[in-house]
Design an enzyme around this catalytic site. Sequence first.
Site, PDB file in Angstrom:
ATOM      1  N   CYS A   1      40.334  45.386  32.339  1.00 16.73           N
ATOM      2  CA  CYS A   1      40.968  44.437  31.402  1.00 16.73           C
ATOM      3  C   CYS A   1      41.106  45.013  29.999  1.00 16.73           C
ATOM      4  CB  CYS A   1      40.169  43.145  31.329  1.00 16.73           C
ATOM      5  SG  CYS A   1      39.922  42.428  32.943  1.00 16.73           S
TER       6      CYS A   1
ATOM      7  N   HIS B   1      43.429  39.311  25.658  1.00 21.11           N
ATOM      8  CA  HIS B   1      43.582  39.562  27.093  1.00 21.11           C
ATOM      9  C   HIS B   1      43.549  38.208  27.804  1.00 21.11           C
ATOM     10  CE1 HIS B   1      42.852  40.537  31.170  1.00 21.11           C
ATOM     11  NE2 HIS B   1      41.575  40.203  31.138  1.00 21.11           N
TER      12      HIS B   1
ATOM     13  N   ASN C   1      45.890  36.343  35.467  1.00 17.92           N
ATOM     14  CA  ASN C   1      45.256  37.478  34.791  1.00 17.92           C
ATOM     15  C   ASN C   1      45.840  38.766  35.377  1.00 17.92           C
ATOM     16  OD1 ASN C   1      43.543  39.539  34.001  1.00 17.92           O
ATOM     17  ND2 ASN C   1      41.662  38.359  34.297  1.00 17.92           N
TER      18      ASN C   1
HETATM   19  O1  UT7 Z   1      39.596  39.461  33.095  1.00 18.77           O
HETATM   20  C1  UT7 Z   1      38.328  39.915  33.391  1.00 18.77           C
HETATM   21  C2  UT7 Z   1      37.294  39.042  32.859  1.00 18.77           C
HETATM   22  N1  UT7 Z   1      37.208  37.865  33.661  1.00 18.77           N
HETATM   23  C3  UT7 Z   1      36.830  36.740  33.113  1.00 18.77           C
HETATM   24  O2  UT7 Z   1      36.615  36.676  31.914  1.00 18.77           O
HETATM   25  C4  UT7 Z   1      36.612  35.553  34.017  1.00 18.77           C
HETATM   26  C5  UT7 Z   1      35.458  34.733  33.542  1.00 18.77           C
HETATM   27  N2  UT7 Z   1      35.086  33.648  34.427  1.00 18.77           N
HETATM   28  C6  UT7 Z   1      35.901  32.603  34.705  1.00 18.77           C
HETATM   29  O3  UT7 Z   1      37.034  32.563  34.266  1.00 18.77           O
HETATM   30  C7  UT7 Z   1      35.339  31.439  35.501  1.00 18.77           C
HETATM   31  O4  UT7 Z   1      33.974  31.642  35.700  1.00 18.77           O
HETATM   32  C8  UT7 Z   1      36.068  31.213  36.857  1.00 18.77           C
HETATM   33  C9  UT7 Z   1      37.463  30.689  36.620  1.00 18.77           C
HETATM   34  C10 UT7 Z   1      36.108  32.511  37.636  1.00 18.77           C
HETATM   35  C11 UT7 Z   1      35.306  30.177  37.681  1.00 18.77           C
HETATM   36  O5  UT7 Z   1      35.181  28.973  36.954  1.00 18.77           O
HETATM   37  P1  UT7 Z   1      33.766  28.255  36.849  1.00 18.77           P
HETATM   38  O6  UT7 Z   1      33.987  27.052  36.046  1.00 18.77           O
HETATM   39  O7  UT7 Z   1      32.772  29.266  36.327  1.00 18.77           O
HETATM   40  O8  UT7 Z   1      33.479  27.848  38.344  1.00 18.77           O
HETATM   41  P2  UT7 Z   1      32.253  28.294  39.297  1.00 18.77           P
HETATM   42  O9  UT7 Z   1      32.379  29.712  39.685  1.00 18.77           O
HETATM   43  O10 UT7 Z   1      30.980  27.842  38.678  1.00 18.77           O
HETATM   44  O11 UT7 Z   1      32.524  27.402  40.558  1.00 18.77           O
HETATM   45  C12 UT7 Z   1      32.426  25.963  40.508  1.00 18.77           C
HETATM   46  C13 UT7 Z   1      32.725  25.397  41.881  1.00 18.77           C
HETATM   47  C14 UT7 Z   1      31.935  26.056  43.007  1.00 18.77           C
HETATM   48  O12 UT7 Z   1      31.630  25.049  43.940  1.00 18.77           O
HETATM   49  P3  UT7 Z   1      30.179  24.340  43.979  1.00 18.77           P
HETATM   50  O13 UT7 Z   1      29.207  25.457  44.190  1.00 18.77           O
HETATM   51  O14 UT7 Z   1      30.011  23.700  42.627  1.00 18.77           O
HETATM   52  O15 UT7 Z   1      30.288  23.380  45.105  1.00 18.77           O
HETATM   53  C15 UT7 Z   1      32.894  27.019  43.628  1.00 18.77           C
HETATM   54  O16 UT7 Z   1      32.625  27.275  44.974  1.00 18.77           O
HETATM   55  O17 UT7 Z   1      34.116  25.638  42.202  1.00 18.77           O
HETATM   56  C16 UT7 Z   1      34.197  26.275  43.497  1.00 18.77           C
HETATM   57  N3  UT7 Z   1      35.386  27.153  43.479  1.00 18.77           N
HETATM   58  C17 UT7 Z   1      36.614  26.694  43.762  1.00 18.77           C
HETATM   59  N4  UT7 Z   1      37.089  25.497  44.103  1.00 18.77           N
HETATM   60  C18 UT7 Z   1      38.410  25.378  44.304  1.00 18.77           C
HETATM   61  C19 UT7 Z   1      35.447  28.458  43.166  1.00 18.77           C
HETATM   62  N5  UT7 Z   1      36.719  28.885  43.240  1.00 18.77           N
HETATM   63  C20 UT7 Z   1      37.456  27.819  43.613  1.00 18.77           C
HETATM   64  C21 UT7 Z   1      38.843  27.631  43.849  1.00 18.77           C
HETATM   65  N6  UT7 Z   1      39.269  26.409  44.182  1.00 18.77           N
HETATM   66  N7  UT7 Z   1      39.736  28.634  43.708  1.00 18.77           N
END
Ligand code: UT7
Length: 336
Positions: free
Chosen positions: A115, A263, A293
């Site tokens: 990135c 980014h 992204n």
């Molecule tokens: O560019 C490189 C750098 N990258 C970044 O800066 C990315 C940084 N991180 C993020 O943007 C976020 O952490 C994400 C968008 C990747 C994830 O968002 P989050 O709010 O941190 O969600 P999470 O990983 O804590 O997941 C919450 C819930 C989980 O379910 P449970 O365990 O609460 O039942 C996941 O399994 O959302 C679930 N989940 C989804 N649900 C529907 C994860 N992915 C999905 C999905 N659709 N695509």
Amino acid sequence: MYNSKITGLGYYVPENIVTNDDLSKVMDTNDAWIKERTGIQERRHVVKGDGDTTTTMGVKAAKVAIERAGIDKDDIDFIVFATLSPDYYFPGPGVLVQRDLGIKTIGALDIRNQCSGFIYGISVADQYIKSGMYKNILVIGSELHSHGLDMTTRGRSVSVIFGDGAGAAILSREEDTSKGILSTHLHSEGQHAEELALIAPGMGKRWVTDIIEDNDKDDESYLPHMNGQFVFKNAVVRFSEVIMEGLQANNLDVSAIDMLVPHQANLRISQFIQKKFKLSDEQVYNNIMKYGNTTAASIPIALTEAWEQGKIKEGNLVVLAAFGSGFTWGSAIIKW
Ligand code: UT7
């Protein structure tokens, strides 16, 4: 000493639009989750077989940048190519650009900083121009993520985020050192290398003959892995730090920023930075809603769009900042 100025910008994205609803047909996800957690509404995916690769997309973006810079391709002295999704394991795409643009045997350098790749790329290019070694450098950020994503529910936390595309910039010698790229600031923290990584194929993992024989469909080391929350928490801290580092190095404060092009990792990260620095909507350019992204391509695509829309004008202070896999992060402070 010289400065380098961005004299041409271009981007290319594949035509094929993939909406959140499209993704919800192949995995357990939904439009509301993706929009709320990331801001993404749609992204572009190369259609298999239509001929686009990381290199060809980069070349298309480069052609636009070269034309807008008002130079001939043979005026380019050096190529810098940033990507995490190269056409080949080796050689890197830099030499393929030299071939496909049909230019003389200039040097071509590949950057592997994910990135932050575009910021690392312009930082390297800037040093060559500052020293007087080169006059015009082509810097490309391009990614073809979609062929490497797990498009099943197993991969949903990563695969809904990433999109394909390319952006390019021409950096040219600027005699007036109060203009152009004022400074760049680069960092890394390899301690967290595996928090956002694609482990295989890698010679560190095992003998290549094992990789070929193994061919295990359940081996997740061939799929990108991201510890999303950990990456998010580090991103908001490092984005803020490296923007401040850049401003302070130039005796500027946040109020001097005319345009921040972060980014495009997650709209919530951009909004956090915007709020922290008390910037208006007009001072931050985001397009993650349309493209997802695109890693090394995200800044040059966003910068090109902002410029095309007249949001970046002569004399403006433009700040670029990135954070991602490595971890790596960086910023560039530019007087347009
Ligand atoms: O560019 C490189 C750098 N990258 C970044 O800066 C990315 C940084 N991180 C993020 O943007 C976020 O952490 C994400 C968008 C990747 C994830 O968002 P989050 O709010 O941190 O969600 P999470 O990983 O804590 O997941 C919450 C819930 C989980 O379910 P449970 O365990 O609460 O039942 C996941 O399994 O959302 C679930 N989940 C989804 N649900 C529907 C994860 N992915 C999905 C999905 N659709 N695509």
